[in-house]
Motif scaffolding. Structure first.
Motif, PDB file in Angstrom:
ATOM      1  N   THR A  78       0.828  -1.204   0.000  1.00 51.32           N
ATOM      2  CA  THR A  78       0.000   0.000   0.000  1.00 51.32           C
ATOM      3  C   THR A  78       0.866   1.260   0.000  1.00 51.32           C
ATOM      4  N   VAL A  79       0.242   2.360  -0.379  1.00 45.74           N
ATOM      5  CA  VAL A  79       0.936   3.652  -0.350  1.00 45.74           C
ATOM      6  C   VAL A  79       1.310   4.008   1.085  1.00 45.74           C
ATOM      7  N   LYS A  80       0.460   3.658   2.035  1.00 47.89           N
ATOM      8  CA  LYS A  80       0.752   3.941   3.443  1.00 47.89           C
ATOM      9  C   LYS A  80       2.026   3.219   3.869  1.00 47.89           C
ATOM     10  N   GLU A  81       2.186   1.990   3.436  1.00 46.18           N
ATOM     11  CA  GLU A  81       3.404   1.247   3.765  1.00 46.18           C
ATOM     12  C   GLU A  81       4.628   1.861   3.101  1.00 46.18           C
ATOM     13  N   LEU A  82       4.480   2.305   1.860  1.00 44.62           N
ATOM     14  CA  LEU A  82       5.588   2.942   1.157  1.00 44.62           C
ATOM     15  C   LEU A  82       5.974   4.241   1.856  1.00 44.62           C
ATOM     16  N   ASP A  83       4.999   5.007   2.271  1.00 45.87           N
ATOM     17  CA  ASP A  83       5.251   6.252   2.994  1.00 45.87           C
ATOM     18  C   ASP A  83       6.036   5.974   4.276  1.00 45.87           C
ATOM     19  N   ALA A  84       5.632   4.951   5.012  1.00 46.36           N
ATOM     20  CA  ALA A  84       6.318   4.606   6.261  1.00 46.36           C
ATOM     21  C   ALA A  84       7.749   4.145   5.988  1.00 46.36           C
ATOM     22  N   ALA A  85       7.940   3.393   4.910  1.00 50.14           N
ATOM     23  CA  ALA A  85       9.278   2.916   4.558  1.00 50.14           C
ATOM     24  C   ALA A  85      10.193   4.082   4.193  1.00 50.14           C
ATOM     25  N   CYS A  86       9.665   5.057   3.468  1.00 49.99           N
ATOM     26  CA  CYS A  86      10.451   6.249   3.118  1.00 49.99           C
ATOM     27  C   CYS A  86      10.857   7.010   4.373  1.00 49.99           C
ATOM     28  N   ALA A  87       9.923   7.151   5.307  1.00 49.36           N
ATOM     29  CA  ALA A  87      10.213   7.879   6.546  1.00 49.36           C
ATOM     30  C   ALA A  87      11.298   7.169   7.351  1.00 49.36           C
ATOM     31  N   ARG A  88      11.211   5.827   7.454  1.00 54.16           N
ATOM     32  CA  ARG A  88      12.233   5.072   8.195  1.00 54.16           C
ATOM     33  C   ARG A  88      13.592   5.200   7.520  1.00 54.16           C
TER      34      ARG A  88
END
Length: 232
Positions: A78-88
């Motif tokens: 999901t986009v939410k997971e991608l967003d979290a991965a970018c932040a990490r």
């Protein structure tokens, strides 16, 4: 996997308040963070219509330096997971500086390139290539065929299959595209125009890399949808 599904990319984008961002948006005629058209540079050699024509191709992608090339999400992510991965990913990185940039011809198009190799930038790109690959859906046969029309080395062909993009890792060369493909005469005129504009822009100092950005493309140009400051 439908070709109409959004594409995402992890790019380097200069801070929105920086002279470099203003320069790039002005050259391309679009700020992909706000979606607003940008005022064109003061042109001596081109009329506005011609300039929009020669910058039409990079305008579709917005001003950026590629770190993880455009991809569609693999089913189940999901986009939410991608967003979290970018932040990490960003939180674990520290800002760094490269030598300044210069307007340079790369084949038939013009781009900004660092005036000296920057190992930290190469490492950042390599990290993005691998860190976000679990989100990347495989290329379609049409996309692979289109890429294979370009003259690629054996290693670049292997990169295309493994990473979805030929110019990664050893074949990565950081650049920020400013024009489409031009003939020799037009390229010379545009290079002179861009070098003058860059010299006056205030963007010709060191390249400070302090964040990554997530871009998304639906039916139109890519848009910058999130920035992730480095936290280390």
């Amino acid at each position: 996997m439908s070709a109409s599904e959004p594409r995402y990319a992890v790019y380097f984008a200069p801070p929105a308040a920086s002279a470099l961002w203003r320069f790039g948006c002005s050259v391309l005629g679009l700020d992909v963070e706000t979606g607003e058209a940008s005022s064109p540079p003061a042109l001596r050699r081109f009329d506005a219509e011609t300039w929009r024509s020669i910058t039409a191709e990079p305008r579709k992608y917005g001003f950026h330096g590629t770190l993880k090339a455009p991809f569609r999400l693999v089913p189940g992510r999901t986009v939410k997971e991608l967003d979290a991965a970018c932040a990490r990913f960003a939180q674990e990185r520290a800002r760094f500086a490269c030598a300044g940039m210069a307007v340079t011809a790369i084949g038939r198009f013009l781009a900004l390139k660092t005036v000296q190799p920057c190992t930290a930038l190469d490492r950042l790109a390599a990290g993005c290539v691998s860190a976000f690959d679990d989100f990347r859906a495989p290329l379609s046969e049409t996309e692979i065929e289109r890429r294979l029309r370009a003259p690629l080395s054996e290693r670049q062909r292997d990169n295309l299959v493994r990473w979805g993009y030929p110019y990664v890792l050893e074949d990565f060369r950081f650049h920020m595209t400013l024009t489409g493909a031009l003939d020799e005469e037009m390229r010379g005129l545009a290079e002179a125009e861009l070098r003058e504009h860059f010299a006056l822009s205030g963007a010709d100092g060191s390249l400070i890399v302090s964040e990554i950005a997530l871009y998304r493309q639906d039916e139109g140009p890519f848009r910058l949808i999130a920035r992730y400051p480095f936290g280390a």
